[in-house]
Design a protein around this motif. Structure first.
Motif, PDB file in Angstrom:
ATOM      1  N   TYR A  32       0.779  -1.250   0.021  1.00  0.00           N
ATOM      2  CA  TYR A  32      -0.012  -0.006   0.041  1.00  0.00           C
ATOM      3  C   TYR A  32       0.753   1.296   0.073  1.00  0.00           C
ATOM      4  N   ALA A  33       0.866   2.103  -1.103  1.00  0.00           N
ATOM      5  CA  ALA A  33       1.703   3.213  -1.205  1.00  0.00           C
ATOM      6  C   ALA A  33       0.859   4.555  -1.084  1.00  0.00           C
ATOM      7  N   VAL A  34       1.477   5.179  -0.541  1.00  0.00           N
ATOM      8  CA  VAL A  34       0.668   6.731  -0.061  1.00  0.00           C
ATOM      9  C   VAL A  34       0.346   7.523  -1.038  1.00  0.00           C
ATOM     10  N   GLY A  35       1.161   7.442  -2.340  1.00  0.00           N
ATOM     11  CA  GLY A  35       0.726   8.196  -3.489  1.00  0.00           C
ATOM     12  C   GLY A  35       1.623   7.585  -4.760  1.00  0.00           C
ATOM     13  N   GLU A  36       1.680   8.326  -5.792  1.00  0.00           N
ATOM     14  CA  GLU A  36       1.841   7.909  -7.145  1.00  0.00           C
ATOM     15  C   GLU A  36       3.398   7.836  -6.923  1.00  0.00           C
ATOM     16  N   ALA A  37       3.976   8.766  -6.556  1.00  0.00           N
ATOM     17  CA  ALA A  37       5.591   8.587  -6.577  1.00  0.00           C
ATOM     18  C   ALA A  37       6.178   7.405  -5.690  1.00  0.00           C
ATOM     19  N   THR A  38       5.327   7.102  -4.626  1.00  0.00           N
ATOM     20  CA  THR A  38       5.857   5.963  -3.875  1.00  0.00           C
ATOM     21  C   THR A  38       5.297   4.787  -4.441  1.00  0.00           C
ATOM     22  N   ALA A  39       4.203   4.485  -4.958  1.00  0.00           N
ATOM     23  CA  ALA A  39       3.619   3.412  -5.928  1.00  0.00           C
ATOM     24  C   ALA A  39       4.597   3.186  -6.911  1.00  0.00           C
ATOM     25  N   ASP A  40       5.107   4.143  -7.771  1.00  0.00           N
ATOM     26  CA  ASP A  40       6.306   3.884  -8.598  1.00  0.00           C
ATOM     27  C   ASP A  40       7.521   3.473  -8.290  1.00  0.00           C
ATOM     28  N   ALA A  41       7.925   3.889  -7.135  1.00  0.00           N
ATOM     29  CA  ALA A  41       9.111   3.430  -6.347  1.00  0.00           C
ATOM     30  C   ALA A  41       9.118   1.860  -6.219  1.00  0.00           C
ATOM     31  N   ALA A  42       7.849   1.826  -5.635  1.00  0.00           N
ATOM     32  CA  ALA A  42       7.628   0.132  -5.068  1.00  0.00           C
ATOM     33  C   ALA A  42       7.716  -0.620  -6.449  1.00  0.00           C
ATOM     34  N   ARG A  43       6.936  -0.106  -7.459  1.00  0.00           N
ATOM     35  CA  ARG A  43       7.057  -0.981  -8.885  1.00  0.00           C
ATOM     36  C   ARG A  43       8.331  -0.911  -9.272  1.00  0.00           C
ATOM     37  N   ARG A  44       9.175  -0.112  -9.175  1.00  0.00           N
ATOM     38  CA  ARG A  44      10.551  -0.085  -9.950  1.00  0.00           C
ATOM     39  C   ARG A  44      11.358  -0.810  -8.943  1.00  0.00           C
ATOM     40  N   ALA A  45      11.168  -1.286  -7.724  1.00  0.00           N
ATOM     41  CA  ALA A  45      11.968  -1.913  -6.822  1.00  0.00           C
ATOM     42  C   ALA A  45      11.535  -3.496  -7.181  1.00  0.00           C
ATOM     43  N   GLY A  46      10.513  -3.778  -7.896  1.00  0.00           N
ATOM     44  CA  GLY A  46      10.187  -5.046  -8.217  1.00  0.00           C
ATOM     45  C   GLY A  46       8.813  -5.577  -7.500  1.00  0.00           C
ATOM     46  N   PHE A  47       8.087  -4.733  -6.589  1.00  0.00           N
ATOM     47  CA  PHE A  47       6.791  -5.029  -6.295  1.00  0.00           C
ATOM     48  C   PHE A  47       5.655  -5.192  -7.249  1.00  0.00           C
ATOM     49  N   SER A  48       4.944  -6.323  -7.446  1.00  0.00           N
ATOM     50  CA  SER A  48       3.952  -6.206  -8.310  1.00  0.00           C
ATOM     51  C   SER A  48       2.613  -5.890  -7.851  1.00  0.00           C
ATOM     52  N   ALA A  49       2.347  -6.541  -6.487  1.00  0.00           N
ATOM     53  CA  ALA A  49       0.860  -5.995  -6.001  1.00  0.00           C
ATOM     54  C   ALA A  49       0.962  -4.755  -5.254  1.00  0.00           C
ATOM     55  N   VAL A  50       0.753  -3.856  -6.075  1.00  0.00           N
ATOM     56  CA  VAL A  50       0.915  -2.261  -5.495  1.00  0.00           C
ATOM     57  C   VAL A  50      -0.450  -1.456  -5.687  1.00  0.00           C
ATOM     58  N   THR A  51      -0.849  -1.283  -4.436  1.00  0.00           N
ATOM     59  CA  THR A  51      -2.060  -0.116  -4.680  1.00  0.00           C
ATOM     60  C   THR A  51      -1.693   1.120  -4.122  1.00  0.00           C
ATOM     61  N   MET A  52      -2.435   2.261  -4.615  1.00  0.00           N
ATOM     62  CA  MET A  52      -1.998   3.465  -4.524  1.00  0.00           C
ATOM     63  C   MET A  52      -3.037   4.503  -3.683  1.00  0.00           C
ATOM     64  N   ALA A  53      -2.709   5.098  -2.759  1.00  0.00           N
ATOM     65  CA  ALA A  53      -3.646   6.033  -2.143  1.00  0.00           C
ATOM     66  C   ALA A  53      -3.527   7.132  -2.756  1.00  0.00           C
ATOM     67  N   GLY A  54      -4.260   8.376  -2.103  1.00  0.00           N
ATOM     68  CA  GLY A  54      -4.401   9.702  -2.767  1.00  0.00           C
ATOM     69  C   GLY A  54      -3.474  10.719  -2.000  1.00  0.00           C
ATOM     70  N   GLY A  55      -2.334  10.229  -1.441  1.00  0.00           N
ATOM     71  CA  GLY A  55      -1.076  11.250  -1.127  1.00  0.00           C
ATOM     72  C   GLY A  55      -0.966  11.584   0.142  1.00  0.00           C
ATOM     73  N   ASP A  56      -1.849  11.154   1.024  1.00  0.00           N
ATOM     74  CA  ASP A  56      -1.493  11.430   2.605  1.00  0.00           C
ATOM     75  C   ASP A  56      -1.966  10.201   3.573  1.00  0.00           C
ATOM     76  N   VAL A  57      -1.834  10.230   4.769  1.00  0.00           N
ATOM     77  CA  VAL A  57      -1.968   9.252   5.562  1.00  0.00           C
ATOM     78  C   VAL A  57      -3.315   8.828   5.859  1.00  0.00           C
ATOM     79  N   GLU A  58      -4.291  10.032   5.677  1.00  0.00           N
ATOM     80  CA  GLU A  58      -5.680   9.668   5.721  1.00  0.00           C
ATOM     81  C   GLU A  58      -6.103   8.766   4.496  1.00  0.00           C
ATOM     82  N   SER A  59      -5.686   9.181   3.325  1.00  0.00           N
ATOM     83  CA  SER A  59      -6.146   8.511   2.152  1.00  0.00           C
ATOM     84  C   SER A  59      -5.755   7.218   2.421  1.00  0.00           C
TER      85      SER A  59
END
Length: 192
Positions: A32-59
């Motif tokens: 679970y990634a906080v936002g787009e940049a974090t989700a992209d970093a996770a995919r680049r690191a090799g994770f395939s099951a990545v779900t992205m939130a709206g950019g803050d801890v609340e989302s």
């Protein structure tokens, strides 16, 4: 670093993803990634099951809750955090724990190039701030450099209303706030 095989991973920054990737080979967890940049970093690191939130801890909290996550959540974080994901999840009955894996160390002084442009061409300067903490650190740098008055001609690019509020202790030539909490929305302000 101990990661249980049944844990889902939560990242609130790209720095957390990079720190985890350097320390562990494991890539088979739900992320679970906080936002787009974090989700992209996770995919680049090799994770395939990545779900992205709206950019803050609340989302991110809401995303994990609506995903009906039944596994415990392990939050990889820095030493300085804008919100408490673990407490938010625990208050909703989701088992969660935090592992601090990096430290965001502030740079004390502006670079020579930043000092030069703020002093000589502040009207051509845009300052992008991503958090209330980065705003506070920036003001400390500006104060040490004696450039507070230069901000009156500079442009503020703020990631959110909260960041803008923290930065509005100074007078700016122009203030723009990103339409959503993402690096892409902040970058889009540059073109305006």
């Amino acid at each position: 670093m101990t990661v249980e095989p049944d844990e889902a991973l939560a990242f609130t920054s790209s720095n957390g993803v990079r720190a985890f990737a350097r320390a562990s080979e494991g890539r088979d967890h739900q992320v679970y990634a906080v936002g787009e940049a974090t989700a992209d970093a996770a995919r680049r690191a090799g994770f395939s099951a990545v779900t992205m939130a709206g950019g803050d801890v609340e989302s991110l909290t809401e995303l994990i809750l609506i995903s009906k996550e039944t596994r415990p959540v392990l939050h990889f974080a820095g030493s300085d955090r804008a919100g408490d994901l673990v407490a938010a999840l625990a208050s909703k009955g989701v088992a969660a724990r935090r592992l601090v894996i990096y430290d965001a160390v502030p740079v004390l002084d502006l670079s020579a190039a930043a000092r030069k442009i703020l002093a000589s061409e502040p009207e051509k300067t845009a300052v992008a701030l991503f958090s209330p903490r980065s705003a506070a650190l920036f003001f400390a740098q500006i104060g040490r450099a004696g450039l507070e008055d230069s901000l009156g001609a500079a442009r503020l690019l703020a990631l959110s209303d909260a960041v803008a509020a923290a930065a509005l202790k100074a007078r700016w030539g122009r203030v723009d706030i990103a339409s959503e909490r993402s690096v892409e929305a902040l970058a889009a302000l540059i073109r305006i």
